[in-house]
Design a protein around this motif. Structure first.
Motif, PDB file in Angstrom:
ATOM      1  N   HIS A  67      -4.926   4.194   5.620  1.00 18.14           N
ATOM      2  CA  HIS A  67      -5.442   3.510   4.432  1.00 18.14           C
ATOM      3  C   HIS A  67      -6.964   3.567   4.340  1.00 18.14           C
ATOM      4  O   HIS A  67      -7.522   3.805   3.265  1.00 18.14           O
ATOM      5  CB  HIS A  67      -4.984   2.050   4.415  1.00 18.14           C
ATOM      6  N   ILE A  68      -7.644   3.349   5.444  1.00 17.63           N
ATOM      7  CA  ILE A  68      -9.107   3.304   5.414  1.00 17.63           C
ATOM      8  C   ILE A  68      -9.685   4.656   5.047  1.00 17.63           C
ATOM      9  O   ILE A  68     -10.715   4.751   4.363  1.00 17.63           O
ATOM     10  CB  ILE A  68      -9.673   2.804   6.776  1.00 17.63           C
ATOM     11  N   GLY A  95       0.848  -1.196   0.000  1.00 16.60           N
ATOM     12  CA  GLY A  95       0.000   0.000   0.000  1.00 16.60           C
ATOM     13  C   GLY A  95       0.878   1.239   0.000  1.00 16.60           C
ATOM     14  O   GLY A  95       1.923   1.269  -0.654  1.00 16.60           O
ATOM     15  N   ILE A  96       0.488   2.250   0.736  1.00 15.39           N
ATOM     16  CA  ILE A  96       1.256   3.503   0.798  1.00 15.39           C
ATOM     17  C   ILE A  96       2.172   3.438   2.010  1.00 15.39           C
ATOM     18  O   ILE A  96       1.708   3.473   3.154  1.00 15.39           O
ATOM     19  CB  ILE A  96       0.314   4.721   0.900  1.00 15.39           C
ATOM     20  N   PRO A  97       3.483   3.322   1.810  1.00 17.86           N
ATOM     21  CA  PRO A  97       4.407   3.143   2.936  1.00 17.86           C
ATOM     22  C   PRO A  97       4.386   4.329   3.896  1.00 17.86           C
ATOM     23  O   PRO A  97       4.408   5.485   3.478  1.00 17.86           O
ATOM     24  CB  PRO A  97       5.772   3.005   2.253  1.00 17.86           C
ATOM     25  N   ALA A 102      -8.783  -3.306  -2.165  1.00 24.91           N
ATOM     26  CA  ALA A 102      -8.663  -4.563  -1.412  1.00 24.91           C
ATOM     27  C   ALA A 102      -7.533  -4.464  -0.384  1.00 24.91           C
ATOM     28  O   ALA A 102      -7.647  -4.981   0.739  1.00 24.91           O
ATOM     29  CB  ALA A 102      -8.413  -5.724  -2.364  1.00 24.91           C
ATOM     30  N   ILE A 103      -6.448  -3.790  -0.760  1.00 24.61           N
ATOM     31  CA  ILE A 103      -5.343  -3.581   0.185  1.00 24.61           C
ATOM     32  C   ILE A 103      -5.789  -2.669   1.320  1.00 24.61           C
ATOM     33  O   ILE A 103      -5.534  -2.940   2.511  1.00 24.61           O
ATOM     34  CB  ILE A 103      -4.123  -2.967  -0.547  1.00 24.61           C
ATOM     35  N   PHE A 104      -6.475  -1.585   0.987  1.00 26.91           N
ATOM     36  CA  PHE A 104      -6.905  -0.614   2.000  1.00 26.91           C
ATOM     37  C   PHE A 104      -7.940  -1.193   2.955  1.00 26.91           C
ATOM     38  O   PHE A 104      -7.899  -0.946   4.162  1.00 26.91           O
ATOM     39  CB  PHE A 104      -7.485   0.630   1.319  1.00 26.91           C
ATOM     40  N   TRP A 105      -8.889  -1.960   2.412  1.00 23.39           N
ATOM     41  CA  TRP A 105     -10.018  -2.435   3.213  1.00 23.39           C
ATOM     42  C   TRP A 105      -9.772  -3.776   3.903  1.00 23.39           C
ATOM     43  O   TRP A 105     -10.158  -3.969   5.048  1.00 23.39           O
ATOM     44  CB  TRP A 105     -11.266  -2.564   2.325  1.00 23.39           C
ATOM     45  N   PRO A 139       6.693  -1.834  -2.076  1.00 24.49           N
ATOM     46  CA  PRO A 139       6.012  -0.687  -1.459  1.00 24.49           C
ATOM     47  C   PRO A 139       5.189   0.093  -2.480  1.00 24.49           C
ATOM     48  O   PRO A 139       5.592   1.144  -2.965  1.00 24.49           O
ATOM     49  CB  PRO A 139       7.175   0.153  -0.903  1.00 24.49           C
ATOM     50  N   HIS A 140       4.030  -0.437  -2.815  1.00 26.37           N
ATOM     51  CA  HIS A 140       3.174   0.193  -3.833  1.00 26.37           C
ATOM     52  C   HIS A 140       1.756  -0.336  -3.661  1.00 26.37           C
ATOM     53  O   HIS A 140       1.521  -1.279  -2.895  1.00 26.37           O
ATOM     54  CB  HIS A 140       3.691  -0.121  -5.237  1.00 26.37           C
TER      55      HIS A 140
END
Length: 324
Positions: free
Chosen positions: A26-27, A18-20, A85-88, A177-178
């Motif tokens: 993230h949410i 996600g965002i390092p 999907a990564i964030f949630w 990291p992405h």
């Protein structure tokens, strides 16, 4: 050496972090991302439906808008669902083949969209500077060839990176990291020399999107020169307003993309979260803005959208058994 070569073809599962440095946010970041994605899906789908079903819109400018909508749908849908999907759900794993596939379609759709933006700039240039020759220059045959060129160009540029990445050994390096897979993001996980990847990406970007930007800039300079020669002040202001909005969307598309491209290869002092946030911009903001700036501001499309809304509202009232 045999072990090293074999490892490059072993199944690998990558981890997209996600965002390092912003994992706790993230949410919250997912809320505007999701809203923009929904708007992009809806607006581009409506624009495509209108252009396909309305025969009076089967003209060059609207056909280019339809191509742009397809590229926008592909670009955003290739990247944003995995991002959400990564964030949630912290669904960070992605197989090597899925990562390569995502990388291919992300860059392919970017190249295709860049080609369409160049074609649209040329379309506006001919329409404003050579209006009498417009019907003979931009025929349906020419538009079809432009569409085929956009696809073939993307395919020819993006097939070599698949083999450039598959030849590399990764030696167990899996954390990326992405929020989505891109060429250099994958290559930097390799435990081998990636000079060929760096220079291939640099050369093809300069000779494809780089040239597109240059020709788009020349087109708009010539368009603006022609606009300032218009006798009517109202016509000048209207043309400047349209060109201004187009240029803003073009800058929003290319600036984050080129920033991401250059920093991945030559600059390593940019904070990771800044790099990833900007890389996310060009896959979600232009697909949301393009149908609004290019489509909704066009009178014929405005009228068709208004008619659709009126018909839908009338049907709703009729089904409800009450008058409006």
């Amino acid at each position: 050496m045999t072990t090293l070569n074999q490892s490059s073809f072993d199944p690998i599962t990558f981890i997209l972090t996600g965002i390092p440095g912003m994992e706790e946010s993230h949410i919250w970041i997912s809320v505007p991302v999701c809203l923009m994605y929904v708007v992009a899906l809806f607006a581009n789908s409506v624009l495509l439906f209108i252009i396909i079903t309305e025969h009076s819109l089967h003209e060059p400018m609207y056909l280019f808008l339809a191509m742009l909508a397809v590229a926008d749908l592909l670009l955003s849908t290739t990247t944003v669902p995995k991002m959400l999907a990564i964030f949630w759900f912290s669904a960070k794993e992605i197989s090597f083949d899925a990562c390569i596939t995502q990388m291919f379609f992300t860059h392919f759709s970017f190249i295709a969209e860049s080609t369409v933006l160049l074609a649209m700039a040329f379309d506006r240039y001919v329409a404003i500077c050579y209006p009498l020759r417009y019907p003979t220059i931009l025929t349906h045959s020419v538009i079809g060839k432009i569409a085929v060129t956009a696809v073939l160009r993307g395919l020819c540029i993006m097939f070599p990176p698949i083999f450039l990445l598959k030849r590399l050994p990764y030696c167990g390096h899996t954390v990326m990291p992405h929020t989505y897979c891109e060429h250099m993001g994958i290559a930097r996980l390799a435990c081998a020399d990636i000079t060929a990847n760096i220079w291939y990406g640099f050369t093809t970007t300069l000779l494809s999107s780089g040239l597109d930007v240059m020709f788009i800039a020349v087109s708009y300079v010539l368009i603006l020169r022609a606009v300032f020669r218009l006798p009517s002040k109202d016509a000048r202001l209207k043309a400047l307003s349209t060109c201004g909005s187009h240029i803003c969307v073009i800058l929003m598309f290319y600036t984050p993309a080129f920033f991401s491209f250059l920093t991945h290869r030559f600059v390593h002092s940019i904070p990771g979260h800044i790099h990833i946030l900007l890389a996310n911009l060009y896959v979600i903001v232009p697909p949301m803005l393009n149908p609004i700036v290019y489509g909704v501001r066009t009178r014929q499309i405005q009228e068709r959208v208004t008619r659709m809304v009126s018909q839908a509202w009338g049907f709703h009232c009729f089904c409800g058994g009450r008058g409006c």
